[in-house]
Design a protein around this motif. Structure first.
Motif, PDB file in Angstrom:
ATOM      1  N   THR A 199       0.856  -1.191   0.000  1.00 33.59           N
ATOM      2  CA  THR A 199       0.000   0.000   0.000  1.00 33.59           C
ATOM      3  C   THR A 199       0.894   1.244   0.000  1.00 33.59           C
ATOM      4  OG1 THR A 199      -0.066  -0.114   2.415  1.00 33.59           O
ATOM      5  CG2 THR A 199      -1.897  -1.127   1.253  1.00 33.59           C
ATOM      6  N   PRO A 200       1.687   1.420  -1.072  1.00 35.55           N
ATOM      7  CA  PRO A 200       2.793   2.378  -0.995  1.00 35.55           C
ATOM      8  C   PRO A 200       2.502   3.794  -1.486  1.00 35.55           C
ATOM      9  CG  PRO A 200       3.084   0.972  -2.924  1.00 35.55           C
ATOM     10  CD  PRO A 200       1.741   0.635  -2.320  1.00 35.55           C
ATOM     11  N   ILE A 201       1.231   4.203  -1.573  1.00 34.94           N
ATOM     12  CA  ILE A 201       0.968   5.487  -2.216  1.00 34.94           C
ATOM     13  C   ILE A 201       1.602   6.660  -1.453  1.00 34.94           C
ATOM     14  CG2 ILE A 201      -1.336   5.920  -1.219  1.00 34.94           C
ATOM     15  CD1 ILE A 201      -0.538   6.451  -4.910  1.00 34.94           C
ATOM     16  N   ASP A 202       1.539   6.626  -0.133  1.00 34.22           N
ATOM     17  CA  ASP A 202       2.163   7.711   0.649  1.00 34.22           C
ATOM     18  C   ASP A 202       3.670   7.739   0.430  1.00 34.22           C
ATOM     19  OD1 ASP A 202      -0.283   8.291   1.699  1.00 34.22           O
ATOM     20  OD2 ASP A 202       0.099   7.374   3.656  1.00 34.22           O
ATOM     21  N   ILE A 203       4.234   6.555   0.356  1.00 28.21           N
ATOM     22  CA  ILE A 203       5.685   6.466   0.147  1.00 28.21           C
ATOM     23  C   ILE A 203       6.029   7.084  -1.209  1.00 28.21           C
ATOM     24  CG2 ILE A 203       7.628   4.871  -0.187  1.00 28.21           C
ATOM     25  CD1 ILE A 203       6.207   2.950   1.777  1.00 28.21           C
ATOM     26  N   PHE A 204       5.274   6.716  -2.257  1.00 26.10           N
ATOM     27  CA  PHE A 204       5.575   7.254  -3.587  1.00 26.10           C
ATOM     28  C   PHE A 204       5.410   8.770  -3.632  1.00 26.10           C
ATOM     29  CE2 PHE A 204       5.880   2.963  -5.104  1.00 26.10           C
ATOM     30  CZ  PHE A 204       6.676   3.047  -6.232  1.00 26.10           C
ATOM     31  N   TRP A 205       4.378   9.287  -2.920  1.00 29.89           N
ATOM     32  CA  TRP A 205       4.236  10.747  -2.910  1.00 29.89           C
ATOM     33  C   TRP A 205       5.466  11.393  -2.272  1.00 29.89           C
ATOM     34  CZ3 TRP A 205       1.799  13.900  -5.817  1.00 29.89           C
ATOM     35  CH2 TRP A 205       0.573  13.541  -6.396  1.00 29.89           C
ATOM     36  N   SER A 206       5.961  10.799  -1.204  1.00 30.86           N
ATOM     37  CA  SER A 206       7.168  11.351  -0.571  1.00 30.86           C
ATOM     38  C   SER A 206       8.345  11.313  -1.544  1.00 30.86           C
ATOM     39  CB  SER A 206       7.537  10.566   0.690  1.00 30.86           C
ATOM     40  OG  SER A 206       6.526  10.690   1.651  1.00 30.86           O
ATOM     41  N   LEU A 207       8.483  10.201  -2.254  1.00 26.07           N
ATOM     42  CA  LEU A 207       9.610  10.070  -3.189  1.00 26.07           C
ATOM     43  C   LEU A 207       9.510  11.102  -4.301  1.00 26.07           C
ATOM     44  CD1 LEU A 207      10.121   6.199  -3.595  1.00 26.07           C
ATOM     45  CD2 LEU A 207      10.729   7.723  -1.733  1.00 26.07           C
ATOM     46  N   VAL A 208       8.297  11.291  -4.800  1.00 26.06           N
ATOM     47  CA  VAL A 208       8.121  12.249  -5.892  1.00 26.06           C
ATOM     48  C   VAL A 208       8.479  13.654  -5.411  1.00 26.06           C
ATOM     49  CG1 VAL A 208       6.368  13.373  -7.337  1.00 26.06           C
ATOM     50  CG2 VAL A 208       6.473  10.870  -7.208  1.00 26.06           C
ATOM     51  N   ARG A 209       8.009  13.995  -4.202  1.00 25.77           N
ATOM     52  CA  ARG A 209       8.323  15.328  -3.666  1.00 25.77           C
ATOM     53  C   ARG A 209       9.821  15.510  -3.482  1.00 25.77           C
ATOM     54  NH1 ARG A 209       3.174  15.160  -0.980  1.00 25.77           N
ATOM     55  NH2 ARG A 209       3.994  13.814   0.643  1.00 25.77           N
ATOM     56  N   LEU A 210      10.492  14.436  -3.085  1.00 23.26           N
ATOM     57  CA  LEU A 210      11.939  14.521  -2.834  1.00 23.26           C
ATOM     58  C   LEU A 210      12.762  14.293  -4.098  1.00 23.26           C
ATOM     59  CD1 LEU A 210      11.782  12.509   0.464  1.00 23.26           C
ATOM     60  CD2 LEU A 210      12.893  14.751   0.300  1.00 23.26           C
ATOM     61  N   ARG A 211      12.078  14.039  -5.218  1.00 23.65           N
ATOM     62  CA  ARG A 211      12.765  13.701  -6.471  1.00 23.65           C
ATOM     63  C   ARG A 211      13.681  12.488  -6.281  1.00 23.65           C
ATOM     64  NH1 ARG A 211       9.236  16.785  -7.656  1.00 23.65           N
ATOM     65  NH2 ARG A 211       9.481  18.781  -8.733  1.00 23.65           N
ATOM     66  N   LEU A 212      13.274  11.558  -5.428  1.00 22.77           N
ATOM     67  CA  LEU A 212      14.020  10.305  -5.273  1.00 22.77           C
ATOM     68  C   LEU A 212      13.491   9.358  -6.344  1.00 22.77           C
ATOM     69  CD1 LEU A 212      14.209   9.981  -1.401  1.00 22.77           C
ATOM     70  CD2 LEU A 212      16.159   9.879  -2.969  1.00 22.77           C
ATOM     71  N   ASN A 213      14.286   9.164  -7.400  1.00 24.69           N
ATOM     72  CA  ASN A 213      13.738   8.551  -8.611  1.00 24.69           C
ATOM     73  C   ASN A 213      14.107   7.082  -8.795  1.00 24.69           C
ATOM     74  OD1 ASN A 213      16.393   9.299  -9.008  1.00 24.69           O
ATOM     75  ND2 ASN A 213      16.148   9.446 -11.230  1.00 24.69           N
ATOM     76  N   ALA A 214      14.519   6.409  -7.710  1.00 28.08           N
ATOM     77  CA  ALA A 214      14.771   4.972  -7.830  1.00 28.08           C
ATOM     78  C   ALA A 214      14.181   4.268  -6.621  1.00 28.08           C
ATOM     79  CB  ALA A 214      16.268   4.691  -7.922  1.00 28.08           C
ATOM     80  N   THR A 215      13.386   3.241  -6.874  1.00 26.93           N
ATOM     81  CA  THR A 215      12.879   2.440  -5.765  1.00 26.93           C
ATOM     82  C   THR A 215      12.686   1.001  -6.226  1.00 26.93           C
ATOM     83  OG1 THR A 215      11.242   2.319  -3.981  1.00 26.93           O
ATOM     84  CG2 THR A 215      10.438   3.101  -6.096  1.00 26.93           C
ATOM     85  N   GLU A 216      12.021   0.222  -5.393  1.00 26.43           N
ATOM     86  CA  GLU A 216      11.972  -1.221  -5.597  1.00 26.43           C
ATOM     87  C   GLU A 216      10.579  -1.714  -5.259  1.00 26.43           C
ATOM     88  OE1 GLU A 216      13.826  -5.073  -3.269  1.00 26.43           O
ATOM     89  OE2 GLU A 216      12.849  -3.375  -2.303  1.00 26.43           O
ATOM     90  N   GLY A 217      10.216  -2.887  -5.764  1.00 24.83           N
ATOM     91  CA  GLY A 217       8.956  -3.484  -5.345  1.00 24.83           C
ATOM     92  C   GLY A 217       8.297  -4.313  -6.413  1.00 24.83           C
ATOM     93  N   GLY A 218       6.956  -4.247  -6.436  1.00 23.65           N
ATOM     94  CA  GLY A 218       6.205  -5.014  -7.420  1.00 23.65           C
ATOM     95  C   GLY A 218       4.870  -5.441  -6.849  1.00 23.65           C
ATOM     96  N   PRO A 219       3.895  -5.658  -7.737  1.00 24.30           N
ATOM     97  CA  PRO A 219       2.536  -5.974  -7.298  1.00 24.30           C
ATOM     98  C   PRO A 219       2.454  -7.313  -6.563  1.00 24.30           C
ATOM     99  CG  PRO A 219       2.762  -6.280  -9.679  1.00 24.30           C
ATOM    100  CD  PRO A 219       4.023  -5.610  -9.200  1.00 24.30           C
ATOM    101  N   VAL A 220       3.296  -8.260  -6.918  1.00 24.34           N
ATOM    102  CA  VAL A 220       3.254  -9.582  -6.285  1.00 24.34           C
ATOM    103  C   VAL A 220       4.265  -9.665  -5.141  1.00 24.34           C
ATOM    104  CG1 VAL A 220       3.679 -12.047  -6.652  1.00 24.34           C
ATOM    105  CG2 VAL A 220       2.527 -10.708  -8.429  1.00 24.34           C
TER     106      VAL A 220
END
Ligand code: B12
Lengths: 165, 449
Positions: free
Chosen positions: B121-142
């Protein structure tokens, strides 16, 4: 996840489960599962039926399952380093349930991220856990000892002439 | 930063992670990376600086804590208030300025930083990354769903689709987002390599379908070097044949299951992972440390692991391009390809296909207790050390994979397999003794009490 999902159905199926029912569970933030599989097998081999609640168990689900199943023991496992904080939060909720006031409730694993294990053990015990099995001190041997000291199960003796739990 | 203008610092910080790694590879260097995350901004910054300064080609990591992963932000606040240490960096809870200060002058075009978490449920995390311009992360739907708790797979798929789409909006401000699949690791241990390859690859296809163009695919070291080499060869061949982007690379994870307890055993296993990476032409390696079996490693232990892995990598050479493992011509490829084809045929939308695949048991992760996993497939470690199917359940592998149907797996079998790698490396370490390899005893961390 259904309450009695059994990750360890791979083994021990024909075991003798006459000693009672044990809930094995993780805590809200912990997704590690192999520890739960391991504990389920161990406890089944000691003669109990195990209901394994699986990983990331929210407080209210744990409380509801304990209420519904009225287990003979609750075994909490946490290895992600948040066990102390999550355990301190949940123990009061469990003890507040009438049927669980005197039920053995234990916790074990890798309970914090620093090495201040002694303080954690003292605080968790004071908060209402019957025993705390921190990783540094051969928890599995200590736990086996705890399990065998639990016998004979007083609640089983009470119902010895009636239905087995 | 809220405005559309990027500062010079942010522009440097936001160089494409994938392009950086591929450039290092072209220069003959394996990129090494820690799994590092501390709750306090101070140690987090120190850890990034130490990673950057290590004598190796490195990228940095912000590993998030478990409360942030499950969205329990009140528990993060309680921990910060009461001074209880967290098992990672709470990027959503720390103010943006705090994280800016952690990264300031550290993360730049020479030193990209990736965020690792484990959230379905990473939407908050992604918003933080976008705001910080942190453009590399990890994961996947499964891979960030099934092994990580109770979120229904359908929610995981929906959430990850939304997050991919949000992440691609970084391109509006000239920043290329990078995603790494975690699918090469399912449960850390005991998942046969062909299925790891299939899930890792399908997650990459999912990312691509939702607009991500810079992708890495993970594969976690398992129990046998030969089989692992086949797996990486298979993954590379699938990418070359089917992945609709050129900008991809393979990342190897040093063993993700029960880790050796001896200092020497732990490093030998890491060394094998570095060899696997170089031999198979993978471009990046995520290390494990000597503290793995017990607790979260210190900064020094991380640096030691990075430098050790780099040293092993430098003295290892890539397999000849005509070997069958490099060509991806192997039983592992055959199985992985069968799984991938069976899933892709289920639906044009890869998220929908993945859901259908798990419902039918076309994908089935051994010992994963998540309710959306069929839970019929079983695995074991064969006498030759390779990970094998004990039961293929409903996986479409009949006639493709061998399976042992004669004996069921007992509790003792399962435990033996879980501890197989630890035992093998610890026993070897104790047999060899303690001073025959001076490289390993350069820094001897105190054994925790
Ligand atoms: C496999 C693994 C994973 C898998 C888990 C897959 C799954 N769904 O199960 C994945 C990759 C997903 C994972 C993720 C994470 N992990 Co992890 N993981 C491990 C690893 C490598 C092996 C664990 C394992 O399978 N053990 C086998 C089982 C059978 O044994 P066990 O869990 O060790 O438990 C033993 C004892 O603790 C004891 N025990 C446990 N509970 C109890 C309870 C009682 C009552 C008793 C008596 C005994 C007892 O009995 C067991 C047998 O001896 C360990 C390190 C290691 N041990 O090598 C790290 C480790 C547990 N993970 C760790 C962490 C921090 C994480 C993450 C938070 C992120 C990160 N920084 O890597 C994430 C997120 C998890 C989350 N949200 O909670 C840390 C925990 C550190 C700490 N406590 O301070 C460890 C120690 C690694 C490390 N050194 O940093 N992990």
């Amino acid at each position: 996840m259904s309450g009695d999902q059994s990750p360890a159905s791979a083994g021990g199926a024909e075991a003798d489960w006459s000693k009672g029912t044990v809930i094995v569970t993780s805590l809200a933030s912990d997704s590690h599962t192999w520890n739960l599989v391991f504990l389920q097998l161990l406890i089944e081999e000691c003669g109990y039926r195990v209901v394994n609640l699986g990983p990331c168990v929210p407080d209210d689900l744990l409380v509801a399952q304990c209420h519904a199943l009225d287990p003979d023991m609750v075994v909490i496992s946490s290895v992600n380093g948040h066990g102390y904080q999550d355990g301190m939060r949940v123990i009061h909720q469990l003890r507040a349930l009438a049927p669980l006031a005197a039920t053995p409730i234990v916790i074990g694993g890798k309970l914090g991220t620093d090495e201040d294990g002694a303080r954690r053990v003292a605080e968790l015990t004071a908060a209402g856990f019957d025993a705390v099995f921190e990783d540094a001190h051969d928890p599995v041997t200590a736990f086996r000892g705890f399990l065998s000291a639990m016998q004979p199960n007083e609640r089983l003796l009470e119902t010895a002439d009636g239905v087995r739990r | 930063m809220t405005g559309q203008q990027l500062t010079v610092d942010q522009l440097g910080r936001s160089a494409d992670f994938g392009a950086f790694v591929r450039r290092q590879a072209a220069a003959g260097r394996l990129v090494v990376q820690p799994r590092m995350g501390f709750g306090d901004p101070g140690p987090m910054r120190e850890g990034l600086i130490a990673t950057k300064d290590a004598d190796a080609t490195t990228v940095g990591t912000l590993t998030l804590d478990s409360y942030t992963r499950v969205g329990e932000l009140h528990a993060v606040e309680a921990a910060l208030r009461e001074g209880i240490s967290l098992n990672g960096y709470p990027v959503v809870s720390h103010p943006q300025e705090t994280t800016e200060a952690v990264l300031d002058g550290v993360s730049d075009a020479r030193f990209p930083v990736q965020v690792r978490h484990g959230s379905a449920t990473p939407i908050d995390i992604f918003w933080s990354l976008v705001r910080l311009r942190l453009n590399a992360t990890e994961g996947g739907p499964v891979s960030y769903c099934l092994p990580y708790g109770r979120t229904p797979l359908a929610d995981g798929v929906r959430n990850w689709q939304a997050c991919c789409e949000l992440y691609t909006r970084l391109r509006d401000v000239g920043v290329e987002p990078h995603l790494e699949t975690f699918g090469g690791c399912m449960m850390g241990q005991l998942c046969p390599p062909s299925q790891l390859v299939a899930i890792s690859f399908l997650e990459a296809m999912f990312f691509a379908q939702h607009g991500i163009r810079s992708i890495s695919l993970s594969y976690a070291q398992q129990t046998d070097m030969g089989q692992d080499q086949e797996a990486v060869g298979a993954l590379r061949r699938l990418c070359a044949e089917l992945l609709p982007t050129e900008n991809w690379h393979i990342v190897i994870y040093a063993y993700m299951g029960v880790y050796p307890e001896t200092y020497r055993g732990a490093h030998r296993l890491l060394g094998r992972a570095a060899e696997l990476a170089v031999r198979t032409g993978a471009h990046r390696l995520i290390v494990k440390t000597v503290a793995e079996s017990r607790r979260i490693p210190t900064i020094a232990e991380n640096v030691l692991a990075l430098e050790y892995a780099d040293r092993i990598a430098r003295r290892t050479t890539e397999l000849r391009p005509d070997t069958s493992q490099v060509l991806g011509d192997s039983p592992t490829y055959a199985e992985a390809r069968t799984l991938v084809d069976a899933v892709l045929e289920l639906d044009d939308d890869i998220g929908t296909a993945l859901l259908a695949a798990f419902r039918r048991g076309y994908l089935d992760v051994p010992y994963c207790v998540h309710p959306d996993n069929a839970g019929r497939a079983r695995s074991y470690i064969g006498p030759d050390g390779r990970l094998r199917w004990a039961d293929i359940g409903r996986l479409p592998l009949r006639g493709v994979a061998e399976q042992r149907s004669t004996r069921r797996i007992t509790s003792a079998d399962l435990l033996k397999d879980l501890f197989h790698v630890r035992q093998q490396y610890d026993e070897e370490a104790l047999r060899i003794g303690h001073d025959s390899d001076p490289e390993l005893i350069r820094v001897t961390p105190a054994r925790p009490a």
